[in-house]
Scaffold this motif. Structure first.
Motif, PDB file in Angstrom:
ATOM      1  N   PHE A  27       0.806  -1.217   0.000  1.00 37.47           N
ATOM      2  CA  PHE A  27       0.000   0.000   0.000  1.00 37.47           C
ATOM      3  C   PHE A  27       0.840   1.269   0.000  1.00 37.47           C
ATOM      4  O   PHE A  27       0.328   2.339  -0.284  1.00 37.47           O
ATOM      5  CB  PHE A  27      -0.971   0.028   1.181  1.00 37.47           C
ATOM      6  CG  PHE A  27      -2.208  -0.787   0.970  1.00 37.47           C
ATOM      7  CD1 PHE A  27      -3.021  -0.571  -0.124  1.00 37.47           C
ATOM      8  CD2 PHE A  27      -2.561  -1.770   1.866  1.00 37.47           C
ATOM      9  CE1 PHE A  27      -4.165  -1.323  -0.321  1.00 37.47           C
ATOM     10  CE2 PHE A  27      -3.697  -2.526   1.689  1.00 37.47           C
ATOM     11  CZ  PHE A  27      -4.510  -2.308   0.584  1.00 37.47           C
ATOM     12  N   GLY A  28       2.113   1.177   0.298  1.00 37.52           N
ATOM     13  CA  GLY A  28       2.979   2.347   0.264  1.00 37.52           C
ATOM     14  C   GLY A  28       3.639   2.567  -1.083  1.00 37.52           C
ATOM     15  O   GLY A  28       4.329   3.552  -1.293  1.00 37.52           O
ATOM     16  N   ASP A  29       3.412   1.667  -2.018  1.00 38.96           N
ATOM     17  CA  ASP A  29       4.039   1.736  -3.338  1.00 38.96           C
ATOM     18  C   ASP A  29       3.071   2.359  -4.348  1.00 38.96           C
ATOM     19  O   ASP A  29       2.023   1.789  -4.653  1.00 38.96           O
ATOM     20  CB  ASP A  29       4.429   0.321  -3.766  1.00 38.96           C
ATOM     21  CG  ASP A  29       5.120   0.270  -5.112  1.00 38.96           C
ATOM     22  OD1 ASP A  29       5.400   1.326  -5.704  1.00 38.96           O
ATOM     23  OD2 ASP A  29       5.388  -0.857  -5.579  1.00 38.96           O
ATOM     24  N   TYR A  30       3.439   3.524  -4.865  1.00 40.17           N
ATOM     25  CA  TYR A  30       2.557   4.230  -5.798  1.00 40.17           C
ATOM     26  C   TYR A  30       2.226   3.366  -7.017  1.00 40.17           C
ATOM     27  O   TYR A  30       1.079   3.322  -7.460  1.00 40.17           O
ATOM     28  CB  TYR A  30       3.183   5.551  -6.250  1.00 40.17           C
ATOM     29  CG  TYR A  30       2.310   6.294  -7.229  1.00 40.17           C
ATOM     30  CD1 TYR A  30       1.250   7.056  -6.774  1.00 40.17           C
ATOM     31  CD2 TYR A  30       2.525   6.194  -8.595  1.00 40.17           C
ATOM     32  CE1 TYR A  30       0.416   7.724  -7.654  1.00 40.17           C
ATOM     33  CE2 TYR A  30       1.704   6.853  -9.486  1.00 40.17           C
ATOM     34  CZ  TYR A  30       0.650   7.615  -9.012  1.00 40.17           C
ATOM     35  OH  TYR A  30      -0.166   8.264  -9.900  1.00 40.17           O
ATOM     36  N   CYS A  92      -4.169   7.600   0.574  1.00 37.14           N
ATOM     37  CA  CYS A  92      -5.119   8.242   1.470  1.00 37.14           C
ATOM     38  C   CYS A  92      -4.291   8.924   2.571  1.00 37.14           C
ATOM     39  O   CYS A  92      -3.071   8.821   2.554  1.00 37.14           O
ATOM     40  CB  CYS A  92      -6.082   7.214   2.031  1.00 37.14           C
ATOM     41  SG  CYS A  92      -5.327   5.992   3.117  1.00 37.14           S
ATOM     42  N   PRO A  93      -4.878   9.582   3.530  1.00 32.47           N
ATOM     43  CA  PRO A  93      -4.065  10.323   4.499  1.00 32.47           C
ATOM     44  C   PRO A  93      -2.994   9.512   5.237  1.00 32.47           C
ATOM     45  O   PRO A  93      -1.971  10.066   5.610  1.00 32.47           O
ATOM     46  CB  PRO A  93      -5.106  10.877   5.473  1.00 32.47           C
ATOM     47  CG  PRO A  93      -6.310  11.071   4.617  1.00 32.47           C
ATOM     48  CD  PRO A  93      -6.299   9.895   3.676  1.00 32.47           C
ATOM     49  N   ALA A  94      -3.174   8.235   5.440  1.00 31.32           N
ATOM     50  CA  ALA A  94      -2.165   7.450   6.160  1.00 31.32           C
ATOM     51  C   ALA A  94      -1.020   6.987   5.260  1.00 31.32           C
ATOM     52  O   ALA A  94       0.125   6.892   5.706  1.00 31.32           O
ATOM     53  CB  ALA A  94      -2.815   6.242   6.821  1.00 31.32           C
ATOM     54  N   ILE A  95      -1.305   6.696   4.018  1.00 31.63           N
ATOM     55  CA  ILE A  95      -0.298   6.128   3.118  1.00 31.63           C
ATOM     56  C   ILE A  95       0.890   7.064   2.881  1.00 31.63           C
ATOM     57  O   ILE A  95       2.036   6.613   2.886  1.00 31.63           O
ATOM     58  CB  ILE A  95      -0.951   5.682   1.790  1.00 31.63           C
ATOM     59  CG1 ILE A  95      -1.986   4.588   2.037  1.00 31.63           C
ATOM     60  CG2 ILE A  95       0.096   5.220   0.793  1.00 31.63           C
ATOM     61  CD1 ILE A  95      -1.463   3.364   2.765  1.00 31.63           C
ATOM     62  N   PRO A  96       0.697   8.367   2.682  1.00 34.63           N
ATOM     63  CA  PRO A  96       1.872   9.229   2.489  1.00 34.63           C
ATOM     64  C   PRO A  96       2.825   9.226   3.693  1.00 34.63           C
ATOM     65  O   PRO A  96       4.033   9.391   3.511  1.00 34.63           O
ATOM     66  CB  PRO A  96       1.279  10.622   2.279  1.00 34.63           C
ATOM     67  CG  PRO A  96      -0.103  10.388   1.825  1.00 34.63           C
ATOM     68  CD  PRO A  96      -0.541   9.116   2.458  1.00 34.63           C
ATOM     69  N   ILE A  97       2.302   9.014   4.879  1.00 33.84           N
ATOM     70  CA  ILE A  97       3.175   8.913   6.054  1.00 33.84           C
ATOM     71  C   ILE A  97       4.062   7.678   5.919  1.00 33.84           C
ATOM     72  O   ILE A  97       5.264   7.730   6.168  1.00 33.84           O
ATOM     73  CB  ILE A  97       2.336   8.879   7.348  1.00 33.84           C
ATOM     74  CG1 ILE A  97       1.592  10.206   7.509  1.00 33.84           C
ATOM     75  CG2 ILE A  97       3.223   8.596   8.568  1.00 33.84           C
ATOM     76  CD1 ILE A  97       0.543  10.209   8.590  1.00 33.84           C
ATOM     77  N   VAL A  98       3.467   6.572   5.483  1.00 32.17           N
ATOM     78  CA  VAL A  98       4.238   5.342   5.245  1.00 32.17           C
ATOM     79  C   VAL A  98       5.248   5.576   4.125  1.00 32.17           C
ATOM     80  O   VAL A  98       6.401   5.157   4.213  1.00 32.17           O
ATOM     81  CB  VAL A  98       3.284   4.168   4.900  1.00 32.17           C
ATOM     82  CG1 VAL A  98       4.061   2.948   4.442  1.00 32.17           C
ATOM     83  CG2 VAL A  98       2.401   3.828   6.095  1.00 32.17           C
ATOM     84  N   GLN A  99       4.819   6.277   3.060  1.00 31.67           N
ATOM     85  CA  GLN A  99       5.722   6.538   1.939  1.00 31.67           C
ATOM     86  C   GLN A  99       6.903   7.402   2.371  1.00 31.67           C
ATOM     87  O   GLN A  99       8.043   7.125   1.992  1.00 31.67           O
ATOM     88  CB  GLN A  99       4.952   7.206   0.793  1.00 31.67           C
ATOM     89  CG  GLN A  99       3.969   6.278   0.110  1.00 31.67           C
ATOM     90  CD  GLN A  99       3.071   6.983  -0.890  1.00 31.67           C
ATOM     91  OE1 GLN A  99       2.817   8.181  -0.788  1.00 31.67           O
ATOM     92  NE2 GLN A  99       2.576   6.225  -1.862  1.00 31.67           N
ATOM     93  N   VAL A 100       6.666   8.449   3.158  1.00 31.78           N
ATOM     94  CA  VAL A 100       7.758   9.305   3.637  1.00 31.78           C
ATOM     95  C   VAL A 100       8.692   8.496   4.527  1.00 31.78           C
ATOM     96  O   VAL A 100       9.917   8.589   4.410  1.00 31.78           O
ATOM     97  CB  VAL A 100       7.204  10.547   4.379  1.00 31.78           C
ATOM     98  CG1 VAL A 100       8.312  11.289   5.102  1.00 31.78           C
ATOM     99  CG2 VAL A 100       6.509  11.474   3.401  1.00 31.78           C
ATOM    100  N   ALA A 101       8.121   7.677   5.413  1.00 29.26           N
ATOM    101  CA  ALA A 101       8.947   6.846   6.298  1.00 29.26           C
ATOM    102  C   ALA A 101       9.777   5.840   5.511  1.00 29.26           C
ATOM    103  O   ALA A 101      10.850   5.435   5.959  1.00 29.26           O
ATOM    104  CB  ALA A 101       8.064   6.119   7.315  1.00 29.26           C
ATOM    105  N   SER A 102       9.296   5.460   4.319  1.00 32.17           N
ATOM    106  CA  SER A 102      10.024   4.531   3.463  1.00 32.17           C
ATOM    107  C   SER A 102      11.036   5.239   2.572  1.00 32.17           C
ATOM    108  O   SER A 102      11.709   4.606   1.776  1.00 32.17           O
ATOM    109  CB  SER A 102       9.046   3.750   2.583  1.00 32.17           C
ATOM    110  OG  SER A 102       8.158   3.004   3.367  1.00 32.17           O
ATOM    111  N   GLY A 103      11.098   6.571   2.673  1.00 29.11           N
ATOM    112  CA  GLY A 103      12.072   7.319   1.890  1.00 29.11           C
ATOM    113  C   GLY A 103      11.522   7.945   0.630  1.00 29.11           C
ATOM    114  O   GLY A 103      12.263   8.541  -0.147  1.00 29.11           O
ATOM    115  N   TYR A 104      10.228   7.835   0.396  1.00 25.44           N
ATOM    116  CA  TYR A 104       9.615   8.415  -0.800  1.00 25.44           C
ATOM    117  C   TYR A 104       9.162   9.833  -0.475  1.00 25.44           C
ATOM    118  O   TYR A 104       8.025  10.080  -0.084  1.00 25.44           O
ATOM    119  CB  TYR A 104       8.445   7.534  -1.264  1.00 25.44           C
ATOM    120  CG  TYR A 104       7.804   7.993  -2.545  1.00 25.44           C
ATOM    121  CD1 TYR A 104       8.477   7.864  -3.756  1.00 25.44           C
ATOM    122  CD2 TYR A 104       6.538   8.544  -2.547  1.00 25.44           C
ATOM    123  CE1 TYR A 104       7.898   8.283  -4.941  1.00 25.44           C
ATOM    124  CE2 TYR A 104       5.943   8.971  -3.728  1.00 25.44           C
ATOM    125  CZ  TYR A 104       6.631   8.830  -4.925  1.00 25.44           C
ATOM    126  OH  TYR A 104       6.051   9.252  -6.091  1.00 25.44           O
TER     127      TYR A 104
END
Length: 138
Positions: A27-30, A92-104
């Protein structure tokens, strides 16, 4: 008796577990989300269906009952805007937090968009719609 520190620690552990799970199922992968929204890969839809199935079982076990009420006036336009934003940004609002934490780091733009959208919703609500206070999220 639970202390604030215990509750905070439980929330942090739960949040980390959720972030780990969300990242590992994709879910964190665009690109993965794009394949879901363009119906090229149904794996993500099955993940959603599995989550809904689990919560239905939990609600049944806990005997949670809700009586359907009138649909809030902001649900339909809010859902359209939410879905459009998710499809464009890949989160959604939670996924970008996961993406930033993953380095995206481009996901920071999505987080800014979420904040601006909430602000615009609150402004429009106060000026034009006068719906209840919780209608603009967060």
């Amino acid at each position: 008796m639970r202390t604030r520190g215990t509750i905070l620690l439980a929330n942090i552990i739960t949040g980390l577990a959720l972030g780990f799970t969300v990242t590992n199922i994709g879910f964190g992968d665009y690109a993965e989300l794009n394949r879901m929204f363009t119906f090229q890969d149904l794996r993500m839809f099955f993940s959603f269906a599995g989550a809904v199935g689990i919560i239905v079982c939990v609600f049944a076990l806990l005997r949670v009952r809700r009586t359907p009420g009138r649909i809030h006036a902001g649900v339909i336009p809010g859902a359209v805007l939410f879905g459009t934003g998710w499809a464009i940004s890949g989160g959604c609002p939670a996924i970008p937090i996961v993406q930033v934490a993953s380095g995206y780091l481009p996901a920071l733009v999505t987080l800014v968009g979420v904040a601006v959208g909430i602000g615009l919703c609150r402004w429009a609500n106060a000026r034009y719609f006068h719906l209840d206070r919780g209608s603009c999220g967060l």
